[in-house]
Design a protein around this motif. Sequence first.
Motif: not given
Length: 553
Positions: A39-65
């Motif tokens: 998704g981010l390769r196709a839409h590098y500036d899509n905020y919803e995809l970055f938000f979902m990436l943050g959800l992915y990192y939420r319990y893995r690395n809070a700083d990266q989230a």
Amino acid sequence: MKAHEEKILRESAESFILRAGEFEQAGSSIDEYAVLIEGLRAHYDNYELFFMLGLYYRYRNADQAFLCFENALHYCDEPEDEKVICDAMADISDRARVRGTSIVIVSYNDFELIRECIRAIRRYVKEGSYEIIVVDNASSDDELKEYLRSQAKEHDDFVLIENSENAGFPAGCNIGLAHAKADNDVFFLNNDAVLMPNALFWLKMGLYADKRNGSSGAVTNCAPSQEVSQESLEPYIKMAPMNDARPLTDLPANLIKSQTEAPEPEKEHRWWRTISLDSAIEASKSYAKDHNVPMWNPYEVRTRLTGFALLLKRDALSDVIIQSGPQNFPGIFDERFTPGYFEDDDLGIRLCLAGWRQVLCHNAFIYHHGGSGFAGHNDAMEKSRDKFGEKWGFDIWNYTLPEEDKISALMSAISADGEASVAGISNSGADVNQAADSLDADSTAERASDLKLYNRVIRILDLSAGMGTTLSFIKYLIPGSFTAGITNADVFAGLSKYMADDIISGDPELVTFPWPAKSFDYILAGDVVAGASDPERLLKKLSAYLNGNGKII
């Protein structure tokens, strides 16, 4: 027509978001992450995809989230969604420790380039998360000086220091650091380097990926040992609009002095200097949109990073402060290397000795125009190289690059054996054979595949490990491997503690191996056996440390 195209684009982004959400609900994180890469390769500036990436990192690395949510805010243009993102950031605020960024730029003329440098920061980095500090080293370009003064007047986040004389690059950086906010991380950026989409974001993701990481560096078109290949950039160069706007080079400038004593100069070999600045930046931007994206294994540990675009964690900075220069001024760059060169190598060694890892982020591409040296100091590089040798007792140029022959031979042997079940979850889609075939002189790292070995760990010993550069690159190629090495100097064993799983110093013929018998699948011998005082005895010693199917390469 335009509205229809935008609708298709929006629906396409939404489809990635929906697919990633379905995998998140199902608890299939590996599939969720794979969709976010697409998704981010196709839409590098899509905020919803970055938000979902943050959800992915939420319990893995809070700083990266936190960084993902911050980048989502940078692109978000919906007030209601901004509140959702801010709420998510608040939920992890007790665990996230991300600092702001002070961007330090040493300026000397080159008006067009530094204007592009500053414009790109404004365009690609979230407002409020950074400050810009420019140290002008007595530029003679009045247009440049007026531009910098107007930036300082118009922007509260812009600090300008005008030196009355050219203090050199190391001192300029130290002066900039002294004016940075005390709690910020610091990003040293050359005045001829132009951020690409999400480049600083991914550098920060690399810096905060591990608490041991003290600095992160970018890949680029122009920086020794961090360059991507021209071959990989070629499709993007061909697609870029070619025009004559802002040509920074003319025919004489496209000729460089030969490194030999040939009477005629050689033609300029750097592609970006044979076209206009606009065309070079457009080609680089297209490349970055495809490559400044999530990757399964983007980080390669190094013992030094090139200083054209170098991000340092504040805690690491505090550990390497030195008194330097004629006034014994506190800074991080040793001013004995004035006017420049090797101050970044020196910093890398000191970071290693202070216990900090340095990571090259293969998913952070930054355009670097590259200079022709320091005016009036044509011998600056050789002089600084000698100064480095005097200070540390070795020539770092002998240890900077991975040994491609070793790596190619290893990858070919792994492929030929066919013993391991190798599944490529890779940035490039290449398999082991392709990784071996792709090791060329100018882009060893850029063409790497990320490999996961599911049925066993491959264990590798390098008999002449140096500072561990080759073993670190092998670890980047094969993240699940166990790497060990023998180096010829105790100082290298100390410097390379993060480059491999285990490094010892000594002569392979004499030193007692600390590993159990039958420990290794592959032993990289290089020239060690041929140069041994008793090759047969050494081979017999090594054979005891090979497993049943192991090989000496």
